[in-house]
Design a protein around this motif. Structure first.
Motif, PDB file in Angstrom:
ATOM      1  N   SER A   1       0.850  -1.195   0.000  1.00 40.42           N
ATOM      2  CA  SER A   1       0.000   0.000   0.000  1.00 40.42           C
ATOM      3  C   SER A   1       0.883   1.241   0.000  1.00 40.42           C
ATOM      4  O   SER A   1       2.008   1.231   0.511  1.00 40.42           O
ATOM      5  N   LEU A   2       0.350   2.313  -0.577  1.00 40.13           N
ATOM      6  CA  LEU A   2       1.062   3.585  -0.665  1.00 40.13           C
ATOM      7  C   LEU A   2       0.059   4.706  -0.451  1.00 40.13           C
ATOM      8  O   LEU A   2      -1.052   4.676  -1.010  1.00 40.13           O
ATOM      9  N   GLY A   3       0.418   5.679   0.353  1.00 38.60           N
ATOM     10  CA  GLY A   3      -0.480   6.799   0.608  1.00 38.60           C
ATOM     11  C   GLY A   3       0.300   8.088   0.784  1.00 38.60           C
ATOM     12  O   GLY A   3       1.492   8.069   1.121  1.00 38.60           O
ATOM     13  N   GLY A   4      -0.367   9.186   0.546  1.00 39.31           N
ATOM     14  CA  GLY A   4       0.283  10.471   0.714  1.00 39.31           C
ATOM     15  C   GLY A   4      -0.718  11.574   0.958  1.00 39.31           C
ATOM     16  O   GLY A   4      -1.923  11.418   0.696  1.00 39.31           O
ATOM     17  N   SER A   5      -0.235  12.685   1.462  1.00 37.58           N
ATOM     18  CA  SER A   5      -1.122  13.806   1.771  1.00 37.58           C
ATOM     19  C   SER A   5      -0.363  15.134   1.646  1.00 37.58           C
ATOM     20  O   SER A   5       0.836  15.204   1.981  1.00 37.58           O
ATOM     21  N   TYR A   6      -1.064  16.149   1.150  1.00 37.47           N
ATOM     22  CA  TYR A   6      -0.520  17.506   1.073  1.00 37.47           C
ATOM     23  C   TYR A   6      -1.506  18.451   1.758  1.00 37.47           C
ATOM     24  O   TYR A   6      -2.715  18.401   1.468  1.00 37.47           O
ATOM     25  N   THR A   7      -1.018  19.251   2.655  1.00 34.01           N
ATOM     26  CA  THR A   7      -1.873  20.239   3.322  1.00 34.01           C
ATOM     27  C   THR A   7      -1.267  21.634   3.163  1.00 34.01           C
ATOM     28  O   THR A   7      -0.046  21.816   3.250  1.00 34.01           O
TER      29      THR A   7
ATOM     30  N   SER B   1      -5.985 -18.241  -7.158  1.00 38.53           N
ATOM     31  CA  SER B   1      -5.507 -16.960  -6.657  1.00 38.53           C
ATOM     32  C   SER B   1      -6.662 -15.972  -6.636  1.00 38.53           C
ATOM     33  O   SER B   1      -7.606 -16.084  -7.416  1.00 38.53           O
ATOM     34  N   GLN B   2      -6.568 -15.049  -5.728  1.00 38.74           N
ATOM     35  CA  GLN B   2      -7.536 -13.967  -5.632  1.00 38.74           C
ATOM     36  C   GLN B   2      -6.759 -12.679  -5.384  1.00 38.74           C
ATOM     37  O   GLN B   2      -5.824 -12.656  -4.578  1.00 38.74           O
ATOM     38  N   SER B   3      -7.123 -11.625  -6.082  1.00 34.78           N
ATOM     39  CA  SER B   3      -6.415 -10.365  -5.921  1.00 34.78           C
ATOM     40  C   SER B   3      -7.391  -9.213  -6.078  1.00 34.78           C
ATOM     41  O   SER B   3      -8.471  -9.355  -6.643  1.00 34.78           O
ATOM     42  N   GLY B   4      -6.981  -8.097  -5.573  1.00 35.28           N
ATOM     43  CA  GLY B   4      -7.834  -6.921  -5.667  1.00 35.28           C
ATOM     44  C   GLY B   4      -7.064  -5.676  -5.292  1.00 35.28           C
ATOM     45  O   GLY B   4      -5.890  -5.723  -4.911  1.00 35.28           O
ATOM     46  N   GLY B   5      -7.730  -4.555  -5.414  1.00 37.03           N
ATOM     47  CA  GLY B   5      -7.079  -3.308  -5.075  1.00 37.03           C
ATOM     48  C   GLY B   5      -8.075  -2.198  -4.839  1.00 37.03           C
ATOM     49  O   GLY B   5      -9.248  -2.289  -5.215  1.00 37.03           O
ATOM     50  N   MET B   6      -7.616  -1.152  -4.210  1.00 36.15           N
ATOM     51  CA  MET B   6      -8.438   0.028  -3.961  1.00 36.15           C
ATOM     52  C   MET B   6      -7.576   1.258  -4.235  1.00 36.15           C
ATOM     53  O   MET B   6      -6.461   1.381  -3.702  1.00 36.15           O
ATOM     54  N   TYR B   7      -8.082   2.153  -5.078  1.00 42.19           N
ATOM     55  CA  TYR B   7      -7.368   3.367  -5.450  1.00 42.19           C
ATOM     56  C   TYR B   7      -8.237   4.558  -5.052  1.00 42.19           C
ATOM     57  O   TYR B   7      -9.433   4.608  -5.373  1.00 42.19           O
ATOM     58  N   ASN B   8      -7.630   5.526  -4.364  1.00 45.57           N
ATOM     59  CA  ASN B   8      -8.427   6.590  -3.758  1.00 45.57           C
ATOM     60  C   ASN B   8      -7.722   7.941  -3.905  1.00 45.57           C
ATOM     61  O   ASN B   8      -6.500   8.031  -3.777  1.00 45.57           O
ATOM     62  N   GLY B   9      -8.494   8.978  -4.189  1.00 50.08           N
ATOM     63  CA  GLY B   9      -7.980  10.336  -4.206  1.00 50.08           C
ATOM     64  C   GLY B   9      -9.041  11.290  -3.670  1.00 50.08           C
ATOM     65  O   GLY B   9     -10.240  11.092  -3.904  1.00 50.08           O
ATOM     66  N   LYS B  10      -8.609  12.291  -2.930  1.00 50.59           N
ATOM     67  CA  LYS B  10      -9.577  13.194  -2.309  1.00 50.59           C
ATOM     68  C   LYS B  10      -8.989  14.606  -2.260  1.00 50.59           C
ATOM     69  O   LYS B  10      -7.795  14.787  -1.992  1.00 50.59           O
ATOM     70  N   ALA B  11      -9.838  15.585  -2.525  1.00 50.10           N
ATOM     71  CA  ALA B  11      -9.472  16.994  -2.381  1.00 50.10           C
ATOM     72  C   ALA B  11     -10.541  17.681  -1.550  1.00 50.10           C
ATOM     73  O   ALA B  11     -11.738  17.480  -1.767  1.00 50.10           O
ATOM     74  N   ALA B  12     -10.122  18.490  -0.584  1.00 52.84           N
ATOM     75  CA  ALA B  12     -11.087  19.175   0.285  1.00 52.84           C
ATOM     76  C   ALA B  12     -10.534  20.532   0.680  1.00 52.84           C
ATOM     77  O   ALA B  12      -9.322  20.691   0.903  1.00 52.84           O
TER      78      ALA B  12
ATOM     79  N   LYS C   1      -7.833  30.966   8.332  1.00 55.01           N
ATOM     80  CA  LYS C   1      -9.187  30.434   8.286  1.00 55.01           C
ATOM     81  C   LYS C   1      -9.435  29.476   7.120  1.00 55.01           C
ATOM     82  O   LYS C   1     -10.541  28.953   6.975  1.00 55.01           O
ATOM     83  N   THR C   2      -8.426  29.225   6.292  1.00 55.65           N
ATOM     84  CA  THR C   2      -8.630  28.409   5.094  1.00 55.65           C
ATOM     85  C   THR C   2      -7.577  27.303   5.019  1.00 55.65           C
ATOM     86  O   THR C   2      -6.379  27.591   5.127  1.00 55.65           O
ATOM     87  N   LEU C   3      -8.056  26.076   4.818  1.00 53.67           N
ATOM     88  CA  LEU C   3      -7.158  24.915   4.756  1.00 53.67           C
ATOM     89  C   LEU C   3      -7.490  24.080   3.536  1.00 53.67           C
ATOM     90  O   LEU C   3      -8.648  23.718   3.301  1.00 53.67           O
ATOM     91  N   LEU C   4      -6.465  23.728   2.751  1.00 52.83           N
ATOM     92  CA  LEU C   4      -6.604  22.842   1.602  1.00 52.83           C
ATOM     93  C   LEU C   4      -5.900  21.529   1.906  1.00 52.83           C
ATOM     94  O   LEU C   4      -4.745  21.516   2.357  1.00 52.83           O
ATOM     95  N   THR C   5      -6.598  20.418   1.625  1.00 52.27           N
ATOM     96  CA  THR C   5      -6.024  19.089   1.864  1.00 52.27           C
ATOM     97  C   THR C   5      -6.188  18.227   0.619  1.00 52.27           C
ATOM     98  O   THR C   5      -7.301  18.115   0.073  1.00 52.27           O
ATOM     99  N   LEU C   6      -5.097  17.606   0.176  1.00 57.98           N
ATOM    100  CA  LEU C   6      -5.111  16.654  -0.930  1.00 57.98           C
ATOM    101  C   LEU C   6      -4.541  15.334  -0.431  1.00 57.98           C
ATOM    102  O   LEU C   6      -3.447  15.303   0.147  1.00 57.98           O
TER     103      LEU C   6
END
Length: 327
Positions: free
Chosen positions: A184-190, A265-276, A196-201
Motif C-alpha cells: 500500500s502507498l499513501g500520501g497527503s498535502y496540506t 488466486s484472488q487479488s484486488g485493489g483500492m485506489y483513492n484520491g480526495k481533495a477538500a 481560516k482556510t485549509l486545503l487538503t489533498l
C-alpha cells in the motif's frame, strides 16, 4: 518528526520448554513463536525533512497435532468382524455373513482410493502424529515527512506485508502452500492558505493478492482413472487430482489447495484520491471537495469441488466406510 534520531528493538517469544504436553499428542508438540523487529526515525534535513521506518517479523513454528479416528487395514479389506454393529447388505437387506463384505462386491473406484485412507498407529483405532507448519510474516512500514513552507506540509507512507504459510492437510504428508501479499502507498498535502482556510489533498492505493496451491493437484485425473465418470479434465488441467471424500465416523481425505477451488488466486485493489477545502466564516465551518474511489477484484480458481466431492453417511449398510466400499 524531530531533529533527533530515535529507535526501538523488541522481541516476543514462546517455546514448548515452558509448555505442557498436549493431552492428545504422543509427545510434547513443538511450539515456536517469535515476533521481533525495530523502528528508527529521525531527520533527513534538519527542521524540514524527516523519516520513519519499521520492520516486524513473526515466525510461527508450532506443530499441528493429529488425533484422528481412522479405519483399520481389516476394514479396508471389507472385514468388519471386529464391530458389534451388523453390516447390512443393501441388496438383500440382511447382514453380511461374519460382517465381511465379499471382495467381489467392493467397488473398483473405492479400491483405487483405499491407500489414501490413514490407518491407526495408536490404541483405540486412532492415528496420532505431529506435523510442522511454518508460518512467517514480514511487515515493512516507511514514511517521509517534508515541511515545504511553514504553511505547507507533505508526507508519503509505504507499507508492505508478505505472509507465506504451509497448511497441513488431513495427514502430515499432505501439505499446501498459501501466500498473501499486501502493498500500500499513501500520501497527503496540506496547505494552510490563511488562518481560516485549509486545503487538503490525499491519495493512495492498497493491493492484496492471495495464492494457494497443493502439489497433489494438476497431475492426473484420479477420478477418471478410478472409473468415475462426469469429471472431465479438458480445459481444467490445473485442477485435476484426487476428489474430496467424507465418511461418517472416520477421518477420510481431501486435497484442497488451501483456498476455494484450489489451486487458485484472488487479488484486488483500492485506489483513492480526495481533495477538500475548509473555510471558517464567523461561527460557521464551510467545506467542499471531491473524492475518487476505484475498487477491483479478480479471481482465478476452480469450482467448489473441481475434482469431485463424495460423502458416505451410514445410509445403506449402517456404517459410513462400508457404504464407501460398496460405492
Amino acid at each position: 518528526g524531530t531533529n533527533e534520531f530515535h529507535g526501538t528493538l523488541f522481541e516476543f517469544n514462546q517455546n514448548d520448554l515452558f509448555s505442557a504436553r498436549n493431552a492428545f499428542a504422543l509427545k510434547k508438540n513443538r511450539i515456536r513463536y517469535n515476533q521481533f523487529g525495530g523502528t528508527l526515525g529521525g531527520p533527513i534535513v534538519r527542521n524540514k525533512t524527516f523519516f520513519f521506518g519499521s520492520y516486524q517479523q513473526t515466525v510461527i513454528g508450532n506443530d499441528v497435532v493429529f488425533n484422528q479416528y481412522v479405519v483399520t487395514p481389516e476394514m479396508k479389506a471389507g472385514d468388519f468382524s471386529a464391530l458389534s454393529t451388523p453390516i447390512i447388505n443393501p441388496y438383500t437387506h440382511t447382514p453380511f455373513s461374519g460382517n465381511i463384505i465379499p471382495q467381489s462386491m467392493i467397488n473398483n473406484a473405492s479400491k483405487y482410493f483405499l491407500d489414501y485412507f490413514t490407518t491407526p498407529n495408536s490404541p483405540g483405532q486412532y492415528f496420532k502424529a505431529l506435523a510442522k507448519a511454518p508460518n512467517i510474516t514480514h511487515e515493512y512500514v516507511g514514511r517521509i515527512d517534508h515541511q515545504i513552507t511553514p504553511a505547507q506540509h507533505i508526507f508519503a507512507r509505504f507499507a508492505y506485508i508478505r505472509e507465506p504459510i504451509t497448511v497441513i492437510g488431513y495427514r502430515p504428508s499432505v501439505q499446501s502452500s498459501n501466500t498473501t501479499t499486501e502493498p500500500s502507498l499513501g500520501g497527503s498535502y496540506t496547505w494552510t492558505i490563511s488562518p481560516k482556510t485549509l486545503l487538503t489533498l490525499t491519495g493512495g492505493f492498497m493491493r492484496d493478492a492471495f495464492t494457494y496451491n497443493n502439489p497433489a493437484l494438476g497431475k492426473q485425473n484420479d477420478s477418471e482413472l478410478a472409473g468415475i465418470q462426469g469429471i472431465p479434465s479438458a480445459g481444467r488441467e490445473a485442477w485435476i487430482g484426487p476428489p474430496a471424500v467424507g465418511v461418517s465416523g472416520y477421518q477420510a481425505f481431501s486435497f484442497g489447495g488451501g483456498g476455494y477451488g484450489g489451486p487458485g488466486s484472488q487479488s484486488g485493489g483500492m485506489y483513492n484520491g480526495k481533495a477538500a477545502i475548509s473555510q471558517v466564516s464567523g461561527s460557521h465551518l464551510l467545506e467542499a471537495g471531491g473524492e475518487y474511489l476505484n475498487r477491483t477484484a479478480y479471481g482465478n480458481h476452480g469450482s467448489a469441488a473441481p475434482n469431485g466431492s463424495f460423502g458416505f453417511y451410514n445410509l445403506y449398510t449402517g456404517n459410513g466406510f462400508a457404504d464407501y466400499l460398496l460405492g
